[in-house]
Design an enzyme around this catalytic site. Structure first.
Site, PDB file in Angstrom:
ATOM      1  N   ALA A 192       0.891  -1.300   0.036  1.00 47.17           N
ATOM      2  CA  ALA A 192      -0.130  -0.062   0.045  1.00 47.17           C
ATOM      3  C   ALA A 192       0.865   1.175   0.012  1.00 47.17           C
ATOM      4  O   ALA A 192       0.552   2.389  -0.665  1.00 47.17           O
ATOM      5  CB  ALA A 192      -0.902   0.008   1.198  1.00 47.17           C
ATOM      6  N   THR A 193       2.086   1.174   0.833  1.00 51.81           N
ATOM      7  CA  THR A 193       2.929   2.471   0.707  1.00 51.81           C
ATOM      8  C   THR A 193       3.291   2.715  -0.865  1.00 51.81           C
ATOM      9  O   THR A 193       3.228   3.947  -1.175  1.00 51.81           O
ATOM     10  CB  THR A 193       4.375   1.969   1.446  1.00 51.81           C
ATOM     11  OG1 THR A 193       3.691   1.573   2.858  1.00 51.81           O
ATOM     12  CG2 THR A 193       5.246   3.054   1.664  1.00 51.81           C
ATOM     13  N   CYS A 234       4.054   1.038  12.071  1.00 50.04           N
ATOM     14  CA  CYS A 234       4.925   1.881  11.265  1.00 50.04           C
ATOM     15  C   CYS A 234       5.558   2.908  11.968  1.00 50.04           C
ATOM     16  O   CYS A 234       6.433   3.445  11.478  1.00 50.04           O
ATOM     17  CB  CYS A 234       4.228   2.559  10.163  1.00 50.04           C
ATOM     18  SG  CYS A 234       3.222   1.212   9.094  1.00 50.04           S
ATOM     19  N   ASN A 291      -6.649   3.440  10.445  1.00 48.73           N
ATOM     20  CA  ASN A 291      -6.016   2.123  11.125  1.00 48.73           C
ATOM     21  C   ASN A 291      -6.004   1.921  12.856  1.00 48.73           C
ATOM     22  O   ASN A 291      -5.987   1.195  12.932  1.00 48.73           O
ATOM     23  CB  ASN A 291      -4.490   1.984  10.385  1.00 48.73           C
ATOM     24  CG  ASN A 291      -3.911   3.393  10.508  1.00 48.73           C
ATOM     25  OD1 ASN A 291      -4.368   4.404  10.247  1.00 48.73           O
ATOM     26  ND2 ASN A 291      -2.579   2.925  10.835  1.00 48.73           N
ATOM     27  N   SER A 339      -3.993  -3.417   0.079  1.00 44.15           N
ATOM     28  CA  SER A 339      -2.736  -4.255   0.409  1.00 44.15           C
ATOM     29  C   SER A 339      -3.319  -5.699   0.876  1.00 44.15           C
ATOM     30  O   SER A 339      -3.766  -5.766   1.955  1.00 44.15           O
ATOM     31  CB  SER A 339      -1.806  -3.413   1.691  1.00 44.15           C
ATOM     32  OG  SER A 339      -0.663  -4.134   1.844  1.00 44.15           O
ATOM     33  N   ALA A 340      -2.568  -6.816   0.176  1.00 44.77           N
ATOM     34  CA  ALA A 340      -3.034  -8.019   0.512  1.00 44.77           C
ATOM     35  C   ALA A 340      -2.904  -8.572   2.124  1.00 44.77           C
ATOM     36  O   ALA A 340      -3.840  -9.203   2.404  1.00 44.77           O
ATOM     37  CB  ALA A 340      -2.212  -9.071  -0.437  1.00 44.77           C
ATOM     38  N   HIS A 341      -1.803  -8.068   2.519  1.00 41.17           N
ATOM     39  CA  HIS A 341      -1.455  -8.616   4.073  1.00 41.17           C
ATOM     40  C   HIS A 341      -2.431  -8.148   5.053  1.00 41.17           C
ATOM     41  O   HIS A 341      -2.488  -8.689   6.119  1.00 41.17           O
ATOM     42  CB  HIS A 341       0.035  -8.581   4.338  1.00 41.17           C
ATOM     43  CG  HIS A 341       0.218  -6.807   4.930  1.00 41.17           C
ATOM     44  ND1 HIS A 341       0.395  -6.766   6.050  1.00 41.17           N
ATOM     45  CD2 HIS A 341       0.624  -6.123   4.055  1.00 41.17           C
ATOM     46  CE1 HIS A 341       0.747  -5.416   6.127  1.00 41.17           C
ATOM     47  NE2 HIS A 341       0.697  -4.803   4.830  1.00 41.17           N
ATOM     48  N   THR A 351       9.263  -8.015 -12.920  1.00 41.02           N
ATOM     49  CA  THR A 351       8.614  -9.136 -13.265  1.00 41.02           C
ATOM     50  C   THR A 351       7.722  -9.325 -12.264  1.00 41.02           C
ATOM     51  O   THR A 351       7.870  -9.140 -10.820  1.00 41.02           O
ATOM     52  CB  THR A 351       9.733 -10.339 -13.402  1.00 41.02           C
ATOM     53  OG1 THR A 351      10.640 -10.124 -14.122  1.00 41.02           O
ATOM     54  CG2 THR A 351       8.959 -11.508 -13.310  1.00 41.02           C
TER      55      THR A 351
HETATM   56  N1  7TS Z   1      -2.373   2.634   4.874  1.00 42.08           N
HETATM   57  C1  7TS Z   1      -2.944   2.272   5.883  1.00 42.08           C
HETATM   58  C2  7TS Z   1      -4.325   2.911   6.144  1.00 42.08           C
HETATM   59  C3  7TS Z   1      -2.406   1.275   6.682  1.00 42.08           C
HETATM   60  O1  7TS Z   1      -2.951   1.039   7.979  1.00 42.08           O
HETATM   61  C4  7TS Z   1      -1.066   0.836   6.468  1.00 42.08           C
HETATM   62  C5  7TS Z   1      -0.313   0.076   7.330  1.00 42.08           C
HETATM   63  C6  7TS Z   1      -0.504   1.368   5.158  1.00 42.08           C
HETATM   64  C7  7TS Z   1      -1.157   2.458   4.353  1.00 42.08           C
HETATM   65  C8  7TS Z   1       0.737   0.601   4.684  1.00 42.08           C
HETATM   66  O2  7TS Z   1       0.700  -0.810   4.062  1.00 42.08           O
HETATM   67  P1  7TS Z   1       1.721  -1.634   3.597  1.00 42.08           P
HETATM   68  O3  7TS Z   1       0.984  -2.542   2.704  1.00 42.08           O
HETATM   69  O4  7TS Z   1       2.572  -0.541   2.859  1.00 42.08           O
HETATM   70  O5  7TS Z   1       2.560  -2.219   4.892  1.00 42.08           O
HETATM   71  N2  7TS Z   1      -0.808  -0.009   8.695  1.00 42.08           N
HETATM   72  C9  7TS Z   1      -0.209  -0.288   9.759  1.00 42.08           C
HETATM   73  C10 7TS Z   1      -0.772  -0.417  10.940  1.00 42.08           C
HETATM   74  O6  7TS Z   1      -1.709   0.216  11.242  1.00 42.08           O
HETATM   75  N3  7TS Z   1       0.114  -0.826  11.702  1.00 42.08           N
HETATM   76  O7  7TS Z   1       1.061  -1.564  11.122  1.00 42.08           O
HETATM   77  C11 7TS Z   1       0.898  -1.128   9.821  1.00 42.08           C
END
Ligand code: 7TS
Length: 393
Positions: free
Chosen positions: A71-72, A327, A154, A202-204, A240
């Site tokens: 997602a980042t 994060c 979050n 974001s899949a995880h 890839t």
């Molecule tokens: N955006 C939101 C709203 C999120 O909660 C997070 C991760 C990200 C982006 C980033 O996702 P990634 O796939 O790039 O890792 N949030 C959190 C959290 O709330 N605690 O640890 C990670």
């Protein structure tokens, strides 16, 4: 017993997803861009996974879904993409509106871009951790090119008014992006109802693998390529493709969409049970009305007890929760969302986030209630002894 209540940080892989991914490590390992049979045989699986993602968002495949590493990256791709595509070419429209409680992947990227002439307005949250659509509308000027507002927060789980704000953005001809990382699988993310130009996932966060994410891009709202190289993804992002993870993300997203009802019945019931029990502990604050939150999230503050001390006690009892976003946890010991909400600075240091998943069980919640209550009693007794000693001394 081990209890995992940090599902907003990451989730475990759905066993079905793991099984589905397995062949792509050992047998179906061809590069989907290769012309031989190894390449050809994986392509239908890739297409099927993409189809699952389009279906989960309820969008046609004339729109685009860009596969990213997380997602980042998706958030960076939108903000830097809008900068290159629009702001650099027309600096008259250099204004971006966002909320003050976005994930660092938005806030830090915007701080970086502000060194290059981007003007950012951060709309504050109210006392419940909510965002008022009117406040976002009021922040818009005739220079605004983009509104970026998360679908759900979050830390608090508060759901933001994406439907109203996206409709307003459309009416004004402003681009609209939403970081829907915490919304997928918890609320209905149906893009026939909410008209967005860009959406991050974001899949995880929904029982898929780590290290793969996506960015939905509405037809006609193209972004420039930020990773130049090969022709993958139609030349929109080189590198890839990680077929195993993309296949995993497709199934995980379908599963997430199929489990929204379960999240809003079974998981909500467990979250509410936990919340009701913990709220009985004296001097407790829960942030945000529960009906306005995602069904799995609880942000609670116990006055006089450091969040980190409490987490330590819980961790020793096998219970994993967090004081806020993983994060930020290395650099900040206060919860930034609580700092934004509260006039009371103590709240930021006492906040704890408990986030459930569809794999959380009733036994785990009962165990957490018991251990959490005991830990609170123990820490309160120590802190009152401490206060007494200090006064006496
Ligand atoms: N955006 C939101 C709203 C999120 O909660 C997070 C991760 C990200 C982006 C980033 O996702 P990634 O796939 O790039 O890792 N949030 C959190 C959290 O709330 N605690 O640890 C990670």
């Amino acid at each position: 017993m081990r209890v995992y209540l940090d599902n907003n940080a990451t989730t475990k892989i759905d066993p079905l997803v793991r099984v589905k991914m397995q062949p792509f490590f050992e047998e179906l390992y061809g590069n989907p861009n290769s012309l031989h049979q190894y390449g050809m045989e994986v392509r239908p699986h890739l297409n099927k996974a993409m189809g699952e993602m389009y279906d989960a968002l309820n969008v046609p495949d004339k729109d685009d879904i860009l596969i990213t590493s997380c997602a980042t990256e998706s958030n960076n791709a939108v903000l830097k993409g809008v900068f290159f595509q629009h702001i650099l070419k027309n600096p008259e429209k250099n204004h971006i509106v966002t909320s003050s409680v976005e994930h660092p992947a938005i806030i830090e990227t915007l701080m970086f871009l502000s060194d290059y002439g981007v003007d950012v307005t951060y709309v504050d949250v109210d006392d419940n951790g909510g965002i008022s659509a009117q406040a976002v509308k009021d922040a818009v000027t005739d220079k605004t090119i983009l509104i970026s507002m998360m679908w759900a927060n979050n830390e608090t789980g508060m759901i933001f008014p994406v439907e109203e704000v996206s409709a307003f953005a459309k009416e004004k001809g402003i681009l609209f992006h939403t970081d829907a990382v915490q919304a997928i699988g918890k609320v209905h993310v149906d893009l026939t109802k909410v008209d967005v130009d860009y959406l991050t996932f974001s899949a995880h966060k929904f029982h898929g693998p780590k290290g793969v994410g996506g960015l939905y891009v509405k037809k006609g709202k193209t972004l420039p390529n930020l990773l130049h190289g090969g022709e993958q993804m139609g030349g929109k992002r080189a590198g890839t493709l990680n077929v195993a993870y993309i296949v995993g993300m497709g199934l995980a997203m379908r599963q997430a969409a199929n489990h929204v009802e379960k999240m809003n019945t079974d998981v909500r019931r467990l979250r509410d049970k936990l919340e009701d029990a913990l709220a009985k502990i004296s001097d407790t604050i829960v942030v945000g009305p529960r009906e306005k939150r995602t069904p799995n999230t609880l942000l609670i503050s116990l006055r006089g007890i450091e969040g980190e001390a409490m987490l330590w006690d819980l961790n020793r009892a096998g219970i994993a929760a967090s004081t806020g976003s993983a994060c930020a946890s290395e650099s900040l010991h206060a919860n930034p969302v609580m700092s934004a909400i509260g006039e009371d600075p103590e709240l930021a240091h006492t906040a704890m986030r408990l986030s459930l998943s569809r794999f959380t069980t009733e036994e785990e919640i009962d165990y957490t209630i018991e251990l959490f209550t005991k830990a609170a009693e123990r820490l309160r007794s120590i802190s009152s002894t401490y206060a007494y000693t200090n006064e006496a001394g």
